[in-house]
Design an enzyme around this catalytic site. Structure first.
Site, PDB file in Angstrom:
ATOM      1  N   HIS A  40      17.641 -31.163 -29.739  1.00  0.00           N
ATOM      2  CA  HIS A  40      16.195 -31.456 -29.283  1.00  0.00           C
ATOM      3  C   HIS A  40      15.504 -31.898 -30.736  1.00  0.00           C
ATOM      4  O   HIS A  40      15.952 -31.536 -31.702  1.00  0.00           O
ATOM      5  CB  HIS A  40      15.645 -30.428 -28.831  1.00  0.00           C
ATOM      6  CG  HIS A  40      15.791 -30.141 -27.275  1.00  0.00           C
ATOM      7  ND1 HIS A  40      15.117 -30.120 -26.195  1.00  0.00           N
ATOM      8  CD2 HIS A  40      16.754 -30.442 -26.680  1.00  0.00           C
ATOM      9  CE1 HIS A  40      15.493 -30.094 -25.014  1.00  0.00           C
ATOM     10  NE2 HIS A  40      16.843 -30.316 -25.066  1.00  0.00           N
ATOM     11  N   GLU A  41      14.401 -32.800 -30.458  1.00  0.00           N
ATOM     12  CA  GLU A  41      13.724 -33.569 -31.588  1.00  0.00           C
ATOM     13  C   GLU A  41      15.006 -34.210 -32.409  1.00  0.00           C
ATOM     14  O   GLU A  41      15.034 -33.862 -33.555  1.00  0.00           O
ATOM     15  CB  GLU A  41      12.778 -32.524 -32.472  1.00  0.00           C
ATOM     16  CG  GLU A  41      11.692 -31.926 -31.542  1.00  0.00           C
ATOM     17  CD  GLU A  41      12.167 -31.055 -30.610  1.00  0.00           C
ATOM     18  OE1 GLU A  41      12.970 -29.865 -31.104  1.00  0.00           O
ATOM     19  OE2 GLU A  41      11.576 -30.672 -29.374  1.00  0.00           O
TER      20      GLU A  41
ATOM     21  N   HIS B 288      21.187 -21.138 -29.345  1.00  0.00           N
ATOM     22  CA  HIS B 288      20.028 -21.925 -29.524  1.00  0.00           C
ATOM     23  C   HIS B 288      19.709 -21.748 -31.207  1.00  0.00           C
ATOM     24  O   HIS B 288      19.575 -20.440 -31.691  1.00  0.00           O
ATOM     25  CB  HIS B 288      18.717 -21.478 -28.799  1.00  0.00           C
ATOM     26  CG  HIS B 288      17.599 -22.159 -28.927  1.00  0.00           C
ATOM     27  ND1 HIS B 288      16.366 -21.720 -29.132  1.00  0.00           N
ATOM     28  CD2 HIS B 288      17.431 -23.592 -28.907  1.00  0.00           C
ATOM     29  CE1 HIS B 288      15.542 -22.859 -29.100  1.00  0.00           C
ATOM     30  NE2 HIS B 288      16.164 -23.850 -29.096  1.00  0.00           N
TER      31      HIS B 288
ATOM     32  N   GLU C  42       9.655 -30.412 -20.488  1.00  0.00           N
ATOM     33  CA  GLU C  42       8.681 -29.129 -21.166  1.00  0.00           C
ATOM     34  C   GLU C  42       7.128 -29.778 -21.008  1.00  0.00           C
ATOM     35  O   GLU C  42       6.379 -28.738 -20.921  1.00  0.00           O
ATOM     36  CB  GLU C  42       9.136 -28.930 -22.483  1.00  0.00           C
ATOM     37  CG  GLU C  42       9.058 -30.287 -23.626  1.00  0.00           C
ATOM     38  CD  GLU C  42       9.564 -30.028 -24.933  1.00  0.00           C
ATOM     39  OE1 GLU C  42       9.336 -28.433 -25.265  1.00  0.00           O
ATOM     40  OE2 GLU C  42       9.487 -30.887 -25.581  1.00  0.00           O
TER      41      GLU C  42
ATOM     42  N   GLU D 139      17.341 -34.588 -26.726  1.00  0.00           N
ATOM     43  CA  GLU D 139      16.256 -34.942 -26.149  1.00  0.00           C
ATOM     44  C   GLU D 139      15.791 -36.180 -26.474  1.00  0.00           C
ATOM     45  O   GLU D 139      16.245 -37.151 -25.993  1.00  0.00           O
ATOM     46  CB  GLU D 139      15.198 -33.727 -26.369  1.00  0.00           C
ATOM     47  CG  GLU D 139      14.144 -33.608 -25.626  1.00  0.00           C
ATOM     48  CD  GLU D 139      13.059 -32.653 -26.184  1.00  0.00           C
ATOM     49  OE1 GLU D 139      13.041 -32.733 -27.342  1.00  0.00           O
ATOM     50  OE2 GLU D 139      12.450 -32.158 -25.503  1.00  0.00           O
TER      51      GLU D 139
ATOM     52  N   GLU E 160      16.689 -23.129 -32.963  1.00  0.00           N
ATOM     53  CA  GLU E 160      15.421 -23.756 -33.470  1.00  0.00           C
ATOM     54  C   GLU E 160      15.274 -23.643 -34.892  1.00  0.00           C
ATOM     55  O   GLU E 160      15.165 -22.456 -35.608  1.00  0.00           O
ATOM     56  CB  GLU E 160      14.263 -23.063 -32.774  1.00  0.00           C
ATOM     57  CG  GLU E 160      12.911 -23.608 -33.127  1.00  0.00           C
ATOM     58  CD  GLU E 160      12.707 -25.144 -32.477  1.00  0.00           C
ATOM     59  OE1 GLU E 160      12.823 -25.457 -31.453  1.00  0.00           O
ATOM     60  OE2 GLU E 160      12.624 -25.714 -33.707  1.00  0.00           O
TER      61      GLU E 160
ATOM     62  N   GLU F 175       8.285 -38.217 -28.228  1.00  0.00           N
ATOM     63  CA  GLU F 175       7.839 -37.703 -26.920  1.00  0.00           C
ATOM     64  C   GLU F 175       6.853 -38.251 -26.624  1.00  0.00           C
ATOM     65  O   GLU F 175       5.451 -37.511 -26.680  1.00  0.00           O
ATOM     66  CB  GLU F 175       7.828 -36.184 -27.431  1.00  0.00           C
ATOM     67  CG  GLU F 175       9.316 -35.499 -27.393  1.00  0.00           C
ATOM     68  CD  GLU F 175       9.154 -34.113 -27.414  1.00  0.00           C
ATOM     69  OE1 GLU F 175       8.436 -33.425 -27.123  1.00  0.00           O
ATOM     70  OE2 GLU F 175      10.350 -33.351 -28.351  1.00  0.00           O
TER      71      GLU F 175
HETATM   72  C1  NOJ Z   1      11.267 -28.053 -28.153  1.00  0.00           C
HETATM   73  C2  NOJ Z   1      12.439 -28.136 -27.335  1.00  0.00           C
HETATM   74  O1  NOJ Z   1      12.326 -29.555 -26.805  1.00  0.00           O
HETATM   75  C3  NOJ Z   1      12.250 -27.136 -26.321  1.00  0.00           C
HETATM   76  O2  NOJ Z   1      13.355 -27.313 -25.156  1.00  0.00           O
HETATM   77  C4  NOJ Z   1      12.403 -25.855 -26.706  1.00  0.00           C
HETATM   78  O3  NOJ Z   1      12.294 -24.800 -25.848  1.00  0.00           O
HETATM   79  C5  NOJ Z   1      11.322 -25.475 -27.923  1.00  0.00           C
HETATM   80  N1  NOJ Z   1      11.341 -26.463 -28.904  1.00  0.00           N
HETATM   81  C6  NOJ Z   1      11.484 -24.202 -28.524  1.00  0.00           C
HETATM   82  O4  NOJ Z   1      12.692 -24.252 -29.376  1.00  0.00           O
HETATM   83 CA    CA Z   2      10.856 -31.515 -27.408  1.00  0.00          CA
END
Ligand code: NOJ
Ligand code: CA
Length: 712
Positions: free
Chosen positions: A483-484, A414, A508, A502, A416, A186
């Site tokens: 993502h990541e 989701h 973001e 991503e 995370e 990023e």
């Molecule tokens: C980073 C992600 O790129 C983003 O899309 C997400 O909302 C946040 N982390 C929280 O999970």
């Molecule tokens: Ca991110």
């Protein structure tokens, strides 16, 4: 004479079988085939790749384009632990040539039908350590890939400590890249002369002074750390002293020699570990790739990365993997007006979920993403222990899933992880089984935070983890948006449920930092997106955050947030990015209330993310781009520019002949400017056809999106 020598050696070494076989092979081949041809060209003969070994049996290769040296002699091989020799004392045993020209089909992608046309050269080598190696070179009209296929016998494990692969770019020029970073992609793009780049992540895109565009990357990254590039100073070019006189004339100290750098294990020395299951250990290193084109857009239109991946490994009907448009409970959290964690500002409530499902159903949108739906967000920023099967008390998952089903809307779950891989892996099987049982067919994963046990995001440990998640999701017929992530390397061909991700600075960053500058979106297609689709999440309509900036609800949650963030494009460019920044899961990322009643949102309603064919028509990295995609009978065109206003002429020759089309053109208003007047726009309808040229005026930081539907 030779026979006598062999007999003597045989008598002397009869006790050491392994060494015997190796020496015999070396003798036989050095006697019988002194001159083995190790060159190969692309089918159109414009690209030539030569492989060779020097006097020490160290390997190198070079690449010519149109008979000019493009990649000068560049080293190959690996350093390994315990003196295992993976790099030199090699002899060439055999060279095998083959060719392919076929087409294959994928369930989704920029193009559904892909031609795979190449010449292949497999050079078999052996050295005194009994290392068997096939160096495979595959040359296409749009570039090349090469990879190492090792076989080592009588060994328990191989520990790789360094990769020597180099890319000795002969001519200087301009490059576009982000810095090498084993934890994050990023970053903002840097445009610099090739020889001024100290290190870079791949895809590393450049244009030489003679006008050849190229991009270095890798394909099929499985069970290995990622490769980045580090510039080697010319005085370190050890290979130069080893090659013969006539070969050395090919060296040019003006060249920029980049060496592979591998993401390490926490001890920093170990890069990759392979453990033998039986007597011998075989391992393939991911393809090292160089896409090559006369035009910048040629890199985008190249399918080389996909072609170097294995065919689809998923069996049976794949209709559960479907391109979709989605909205989400998402941007509000990044703007700070709602929260992931359960409190009086909680975004993922049952009521809000239903409001989003209704919006999707009313606007021809397929799916809704809910972030902050599960327990674990309370410790954000620490060592999170998310629970992937426990919804927050105010998120009635069964009722939400029932409601979504009734409205024919998919829910994107989701996960995370906060980087806590150990916690995620403990729950992995159950989490995906549970999601499927609830009716969730798509999951967005995230790794925002330090990885367990001091691993980095891009090392072999995490690459193995990402792969495990893809396979577990596939077993449950669930598709992913990561993502990541680890950067894409074309694995979507083998595992089409790995749909998007991503791996670059996405939308973001505009919510809580200085944001992504206007050139960012016209650099991504020539760099990060060469690797694969990106979930950039375009579509902010409230460009200046006028509706949220002063909201009493707003709470800063991110330290980068200085309170003055905004989106650095015009509104029309947000639409264009839906076409340009390819993702089979394409999000309209703004809060849904900002779309209600907005005439420009009609473009997203009509947009079809399930395209059959695409072409990048024109553009230059960091400057501008024009892309067209066909989905069924409709075409969608996106054009975007950097901070400079410009007009582009787009001949519509891609349209079928003898057919009129209705073009709906969503463009910048005459007085638009990304900085001072970003929301000025125009919508216009026209009848056009194959013989017409569309003239598109883009404001500074602007763009244009066009739908083209056949007129009945
Ligand atoms: C980073 C992600 O790129 C983003 O899309 C997400 O909302 C946040 N982390 C929280 O999970
Ligand atoms: Ca991110």
């Amino acid at each position: 004479m030779i026979k006598n020598n062999i007999t003597k050696i045989l008598q002397l070494l009869i006790v050491n079988c392994k060494l015997l076989i190796v020496i015999c092979t070396l003798l036989i081949f050095s006697c019988s085939s002194p001159q083995i041809e190790t060159e190969i060209t692309s089918p159109d003969e414009r690209i030539k790749v030569a492989f060779n070994i020097d006097n020490d049996g160290a390997m190198y290769y070079n690449v010519e384009v149109d008979d000019n040296v493009f990649i000068d002699d560049s080293q190959l091989g690996f350093e390994a632990k315990d003196g295992l020799n993976l790099k030199d004392a090699f002899e060439i045993v055999d060279v095998r040539f083959s060719s392919e020209d076929e087409t294959w089909e994928q369930p989704w992608g920029e193009n559904k039908i892909i031609r795979n046309h190449y010449n292949d050269m497999a050079v078999d080598l052996i050295n005194e350590d009994s290392i068997f190696l096939t160096m495979r070179f595959r040359v296409f009209n749009d570039g090349l890939g090469f990879r190492y296929e090792y076989k080592v016998t009588d060994i328990d494990s191989v520990i790789i400590t360094d990769e020597l692969t180099s890319f000795n770019i002969k001519e200087n020029g301009t490059s576009w890249s982000i810095p090498a970073d084993f934890d994050s992609y990023e970053h903002l793009y840097i445009t610099l002369p090739i020889n001024e780049i100290e290190d870079a992540n791949t895809p590393f895109t450049f244009k030489t002074k003679s006008g050849i565009y190229a991009s270095i990357h890798e394909a099929a990254l499985i069970d290995f750390p990622e490769m980045t590039l580090g510039l080697r100073q010319s005085k370190d070019k050890s290979l130069k002293s080893k090659v013969t006189e006539n070969q050395s004339s090919m060296f040019n100290i003006q060249s920029s020699e980049f060496k592979a750098q591998l993401a390490p294990y926490p001890d920093k020395k170990t890069k990759a570990i392979f453990t033998a299951a039986s007597q011998s250990l075989t391992f393939k290193i991911p393809w090292r790739t160089i896409q090559i084109s006369d035009k910048a857009v040629g890199l985008i239109n190249s399918n080389l990365i996909l072609n170097l991946n294995e065919p689809c490994a998923l069996k049976g009907d794949l209709s559960w993997i479907r391109p979709m448009k989605y909205v989400g409970v998402w941007w509000s959290m990044h703007l700070g007006v709602e929260s992931w964690v359960i409190n009086d500002r909680h975004g993922a409530t049952t009521e809000n979920a239903k409001r989003h499902i209704d919006f999707a159903a009313n606007n021809n949108i397929d799916a809704v993403l809910f972030e902050g739906w599960n327990e674990g967000w309370d410790s954000w920023g620490g060592r999170q222990n998310f629970d992937f099967t426990k919804a927050y008390a105010d998120f009635d998952i069964d009722e939400i899933m029932r409601y979504a089903k009734e409205k024919n809307i998919e829910v994107i779950g989701h996960h995370e992880t906060g980087g806590n891989i150990i916690n995620y892996e403990k729950q992995l099987e159950e989490a995906y089984r549970w999601a499927k049982e609830k009716g969730i067919n798509y999951v967005k994963t995230g790794y925002a935070g330090g990885i367990s046990d001091f691993h980095n995001h891009h090392g072999q440990y995490n690459v193995r983890h990402y792969q495990k998640v893809v396979e577990t999701a596939a077993d449950n017929h669930i598709s992913l948006n990561v993502h990541e992530p680890i950067k894409p390397t074309g694995l979507r061909r083998t595992y089409p449920n790995l749909m998007t991700g991503e791996g670059a600075r996405g939308m973001e960053w505009n919510a809580w930092s200085e944001g992504n500058p206007p050139e960012h979106h016209v650099t991504l297609p020539f760099t990060r997106l060469l690797a694969g689709p990106m979930d950039y999440t375009p579509g902010t309509f409230d460009i200046l955050f006028e509706n949220t900036r002063n909201s009493p609800q707003r709470k800063k949650w991110n330290d980068n947030d200085k309170g003055n963030s905004r989106v650095n494009t015009t509104l029309a460019k947000q639409l264009a990015n839906w076409v340009i920044l390819y993702s089979p899961l394409q999000m309209a990322s703004d809060m849904i209330e900002h779309y209600e009643g907005h005439p420009m949102f009609q473009f997203f309603r009509d947009f079809n993310p399930d395209c059959d064919w695409s072409e990048a028509l024109q553009g230059e990295p960091g400057e501008y781009i024009v892309v067209v995609r066909r989905a069924g009978e409709d075409f969608f065109l996106g054009a975007a520019t950097n901070g400079s206003a410009r007009e582009v002429a787009v001949p519509l020759t891609f349209l079928s002949e003898n057919q009129d089309f209705i073009a709906t053109i969503y463009s910048d208003g005459d007085d638009a400017h990304w900085k001072t007047n970003p929301t000025s726009y125009m919508i216009e309808k026209k009848i056009i056809s194959h013989n017409d040229t569309l003239f598109i005026n883009m404001a500074a930081g602007g763009g244009c999106a066009v739908t083209l539907s056949p007129r009945n």
